[in-house]
Write a protein that holds these residues in place. Structure first.
Motif, PDB file in Angstrom:
ATOM      1  N   PRO A   1      22.929  45.824   7.056  1.00  0.00           N
ATOM      2  CA  PRO A   1      22.976  45.746   5.850  1.00  0.00           C
ATOM      3  C   PRO A   1      21.427  45.775   5.226  1.00  0.00           C
ATOM      4  O   PRO A   1      20.520  45.416   6.064  1.00  0.00           O
ATOM      5  N   ARG A   2      21.447  46.212   4.131  1.00  0.00           N
ATOM      6  CA  ARG A   2      20.183  46.381   3.668  1.00  0.00           C
ATOM      7  C   ARG A   2      20.093  45.739   2.276  1.00  0.00           C
ATOM      8  O   ARG A   2      20.835  46.182   1.319  1.00  0.00           O
ATOM      9  N   PHE A   3      19.576  44.646   2.092  1.00  0.00           N
ATOM     10  CA  PHE A   3      19.466  44.015   0.869  1.00  0.00           C
ATOM     11  C   PHE A   3      18.265  44.352  -0.267  1.00  0.00           C
ATOM     12  O   PHE A   3      18.483  43.995  -1.490  1.00  0.00           O
ATOM     13  N   GLU A   4      17.009  44.917   0.196  1.00  0.00           N
ATOM     14  CA  GLU A   4      16.166  44.903  -0.675  1.00  0.00           C
ATOM     15  C   GLU A   4      16.196  46.174  -1.129  1.00  0.00           C
ATOM     16  O   GLU A   4      16.834  47.071  -0.527  1.00  0.00           O
ATOM     17  N   GLY A   5      15.450  46.522  -2.336  1.00  0.00           N
ATOM     18  CA  GLY A   5      15.277  47.787  -2.777  1.00  0.00           C
ATOM     19  C   GLY A   5      16.200  48.150  -4.049  1.00  0.00           C
ATOM     20  O   GLY A   5      17.429  47.676  -4.054  1.00  0.00           O
ATOM     21  N   GLU A   6      15.725  49.156  -4.958  1.00  0.00           N
ATOM     22  CA  GLU A   6      16.748  49.415  -5.808  1.00  0.00           C
ATOM     23  C   GLU A   6      16.863  50.965  -5.920  1.00  0.00           C
ATOM     24  O   GLU A   6      15.981  51.535  -5.336  1.00  0.00           O
ATOM     25  N   THR A   7      18.180  51.109  -6.391  1.00  0.00           N
ATOM     26  CA  THR A   7      18.388  52.845  -6.538  1.00  0.00           C
ATOM     27  C   THR A   7      19.051  52.985  -7.766  1.00  0.00           C
ATOM     28  O   THR A   7      19.481  52.095  -8.435  1.00  0.00           O
ATOM     29  N   ASP A   8      18.961  54.287  -8.417  1.00  0.00           N
ATOM     30  CA  ASP A   8      20.034  54.498  -9.750  1.00  0.00           C
ATOM     31  C   ASP A   8      21.496  54.241  -9.435  1.00  0.00           C
ATOM     32  O   ASP A   8      21.989  53.807 -10.291  1.00  0.00           O
ATOM     33  N   ALA A   9      21.869  54.468  -8.207  1.00  0.00           N
ATOM     34  CA  ALA A   9      23.519  54.281  -8.144  1.00  0.00           C
ATOM     35  C   ALA A   9      23.866  53.673  -6.839  1.00  0.00           C
ATOM     36  O   ALA A   9      22.998  53.787  -6.003  1.00  0.00           O
ATOM     37  N   VAL A  10      24.811  53.184  -6.614  1.00  0.00           N
ATOM     38  CA  VAL A  10      25.620  52.734  -5.403  1.00  0.00           C
ATOM     39  C   VAL A  10      26.891  53.547  -5.213  1.00  0.00           C
ATOM     40  O   VAL A  10      27.720  53.818  -6.161  1.00  0.00           O
ATOM     41  N   ILE A  11      26.922  53.736  -4.205  1.00  0.00           N
ATOM     42  CA  ILE A  11      28.037  54.830  -3.581  1.00  0.00           C
ATOM     43  C   ILE A  11      29.101  54.018  -2.595  1.00  0.00           C
ATOM     44  O   ILE A  11      28.618  53.686  -1.791  1.00  0.00           O
ATOM     45  N   VAL A  12      30.332  53.950  -2.762  1.00  0.00           N
ATOM     46  CA  VAL A  12      31.118  53.280  -2.116  1.00  0.00           C
ATOM     47  C   VAL A  12      32.467  54.037  -1.761  1.00  0.00           C
ATOM     48  O   VAL A  12      33.247  54.261  -2.413  1.00  0.00           O
ATOM     49  N   PRO A  13      32.548  54.713  -0.474  1.00  0.00           N
ATOM     50  CA  PRO A  13      33.981  55.343   0.048  1.00  0.00           C
ATOM     51  C   PRO A  13      34.972  54.092   0.148  1.00  0.00           C
ATOM     52  O   PRO A  13      34.460  53.149   0.689  1.00  0.00           O
ATOM     53  N   THR A  14      36.009  54.267  -0.142  1.00  0.00           N
ATOM     54  CA  THR A  14      37.141  53.376  -0.127  1.00  0.00           C
ATOM     55  C   THR A  14      37.501  53.209   1.675  1.00  0.00           C
ATOM     56  O   THR A  14      37.188  54.286   2.119  1.00  0.00           O
ATOM     57  N   GLY A  15      38.148  52.064   1.934  1.00  0.00           N
ATOM     58  CA  GLY A  15      38.503  52.130   3.226  1.00  0.00           C
ATOM     59  C   GLY A  15      38.477  50.729   3.840  1.00  0.00           C
ATOM     60  O   GLY A  15      39.213  49.763   3.197  1.00  0.00           O
ATOM     61  N   ALA A  16      37.709  50.470   4.517  1.00  0.00           N
ATOM     62  CA  ALA A  16      37.656  49.087   5.126  1.00  0.00           C
ATOM     63  C   ALA A  16      37.215  47.996   4.277  1.00  0.00           C
ATOM     64  O   ALA A  16      36.773  48.116   3.186  1.00  0.00           O
ATOM     65  N   ALA A  17      37.569  46.757   4.329  1.00  0.00           N
ATOM     66  CA  ALA A  17      37.518  45.677   3.653  1.00  0.00           C
ATOM     67  C   ALA A  17      35.936  45.198   3.337  1.00  0.00           C
ATOM     68  O   ALA A  17      35.183  45.568   4.572  1.00  0.00           O
ATOM     69  N   GLY A  18      35.635  44.793   2.369  1.00  0.00           N
ATOM     70  CA  GLY A  18      34.078  44.333   2.087  1.00  0.00           C
ATOM     71  C   GLY A  18      33.395  45.189   1.349  1.00  0.00           C
ATOM     72  O   GLY A  18      32.572  45.113   0.710  1.00  0.00           O
ATOM     73  N   ARG A  19      33.642  46.816   1.281  1.00  0.00           N
ATOM     74  CA  ARG A  19      32.858  47.777   0.981  1.00  0.00           C
ATOM     75  C   ARG A  19      32.696  47.698  -0.629  1.00  0.00           C
ATOM     76  O   ARG A  19      31.681  47.573  -1.104  1.00  0.00           O
ATOM     77  N   ILE A  20      33.846  47.498  -1.206  1.00  0.00           N
ATOM     78  CA  ILE A  20      33.731  47.280  -2.733  1.00  0.00           C
ATOM     79  C   ILE A  20      33.302  46.290  -3.355  1.00  0.00           C
ATOM     80  O   ILE A  20      32.304  46.263  -4.213  1.00  0.00           O
ATOM     81  N   ASP A  21      33.368  44.977  -2.537  1.00  0.00           N
ATOM     82  CA  ASP A  21      32.781  43.818  -2.887  1.00  0.00           C
ATOM     83  C   ASP A  21      31.290  43.926  -2.858  1.00  0.00           C
ATOM     84  O   ASP A  21      30.545  43.339  -3.816  1.00  0.00           O
ATOM     85  N   ARG A  22      30.780  44.560  -1.660  1.00  0.00           N
ATOM     86  CA  ARG A  22      29.361  44.602  -1.599  1.00  0.00           C
ATOM     87  C   ARG A  22      28.867  45.514  -2.485  1.00  0.00           C
ATOM     88  O   ARG A  22      27.633  45.501  -3.156  1.00  0.00           O
ATOM     89  N   GLY A  23      29.584  46.938  -3.108  1.00  0.00           N
ATOM     90  CA  GLY A  23      29.076  47.491  -4.053  1.00  0.00           C
ATOM     91  C   GLY A  23      28.810  47.038  -5.217  1.00  0.00           C
ATOM     92  O   GLY A  23      28.083  46.917  -6.006  1.00  0.00           O
ATOM     93  N   LEU A  24      29.822  46.134  -5.632  1.00  0.00           N
ATOM     94  CA  LEU A  24      29.910  45.408  -6.921  1.00  0.00           C
ATOM     95  C   LEU A  24      28.795  44.326  -6.893  1.00  0.00           C
ATOM     96  O   LEU A  24      28.089  43.817  -7.908  1.00  0.00           O
ATOM     97  N   GLU A  25      28.443  43.735  -5.765  1.00  0.00           N
ATOM     98  CA  GLU A  25      27.302  42.978  -5.686  1.00  0.00           C
ATOM     99  C   GLU A  25      26.048  43.270  -5.901  1.00  0.00           C
ATOM    100  O   GLU A  25      24.895  42.906  -6.352  1.00  0.00           O
ATOM    101  N   VAL A  26      25.760  44.598  -5.305  1.00  0.00           N
ATOM    102  CA  VAL A  26      24.641  45.268  -5.660  1.00  0.00           C
ATOM    103  C   VAL A  26      24.606  45.624  -7.145  1.00  0.00           C
ATOM    104  O   VAL A  26      23.281  45.574  -7.694  1.00  0.00           O
ATOM    105  N   LEU A  27      25.672  46.163  -7.577  1.00  0.00           N
ATOM    106  CA  LEU A  27      25.770  46.245  -9.067  1.00  0.00           C
ATOM    107  C   LEU A  27      25.232  45.301  -9.967  1.00  0.00           C
ATOM    108  O   LEU A  27      24.557  45.352 -10.883  1.00  0.00           O
ATOM    109  N   ASP A  28      25.872  44.195  -9.628  1.00  0.00           N
ATOM    110  CA  ASP A  28      25.867  42.864 -10.492  1.00  0.00           C
ATOM    111  C   ASP A  28      24.369  42.427 -10.210  1.00  0.00           C
ATOM    112  O   ASP A  28      23.864  41.643 -11.005  1.00  0.00           O
ATOM    113  N   GLY A  29      23.703  42.525  -8.951  1.00  0.00           N
ATOM    114  CA  GLY A  29      22.377  41.874  -8.902  1.00  0.00           C
ATOM    115  C   GLY A  29      21.285  42.956  -9.233  1.00  0.00           C
ATOM    116  O   GLY A  29      20.234  42.562  -9.120  1.00  0.00           O
TER     117      GLY A  29
END
Length: 176
Positions: free
Chosen positions: A27-55
């Motif tokens: 996992p990589r918690f530091e840094g900002e980007t314009d967007a977050v990209i989340v391919p569907t699939g295994a558990a935890g991906r979308i939750d992590r993407g939303l955490e990045v967005l909300d943060g």
């Protein structure tokens, strides 16, 4: 002579698999980007993407490879995202059915939204192949941050993903 070559290939394959399984992306918690990209699939991906967005680490999010039957309101309800947040910041991509398709769908979305940097959020065992496919489709000036979702993959998943990664690499070596 042929046995030595065969043995060399087997040893290289086994050592490569051990590296693949032992050194999964993190996992990589530091840094900002314009967007977050989340391919569907295994558990935890979308939750992590939303955490990045909300943060505040990204201003937009693409979830690529969403089942065409899923409606934005259903997605919002399942992941507890307000419809206002969905309208401003979360895009659902319905065209992709595999990792290569995720990369193509992402490349189109990135161009359409003038994205210059993105955070790829996918499972640790999937990151190398997903990132490689994405790098093949995006211009070289797009910065990609790899943010792996930690998992506990089975030996079978690791074996399958390693072989898919090798096949992807091999397909790039052979002209079509």
């Amino acid at each position: 002579m042929i046995w030595r070559l065969f043995l060399l290939v087997v040893v290289a394959y086994a050592l490569g698999f051990m590296w693949f399984a032992a050194a999964l992306p993190q996992p990589r918690f530091e840094g900002e980007t314009d967007a977050v990209i989340v391919p569907t699939g295994a558990a935890g991906r979308i939750d992590r993407g939303l955490e990045v967005l909300d943060g505040g680490k990204a201003r937009m999010m693409l979830v690529t490879g969403v089942d065409p039957e899923v409606r934005p309101a259903e997605f919002a309800a399942e992941f507890e995202v307000s419809m206002e947040r969905m309208r401003c910041c979360v895009s659902l991509g319905f065209d992709a059915v595999d990792t290569r398709g995720n990369a193509a769908e992402t490349a189109d979305w990135v161009a359409e939204n003038r994205i210059r940097s993105l955070r790829l959020v996918t499972t640790d065992w999937h990151m190398r192949r997903a990132s490689g496919e994405l790098r093949q489709k995006l211009p070289t000036n797009i910065r990609i941050v790899e943010d792996a979702v930690a998992s506990e993959p089975s030996l079978g998943i690791l074996f399958l993903e390693y072989n898919k990664l090798l096949a992807t690499w091999a397909s790039r070596l052979v002209p079509v």
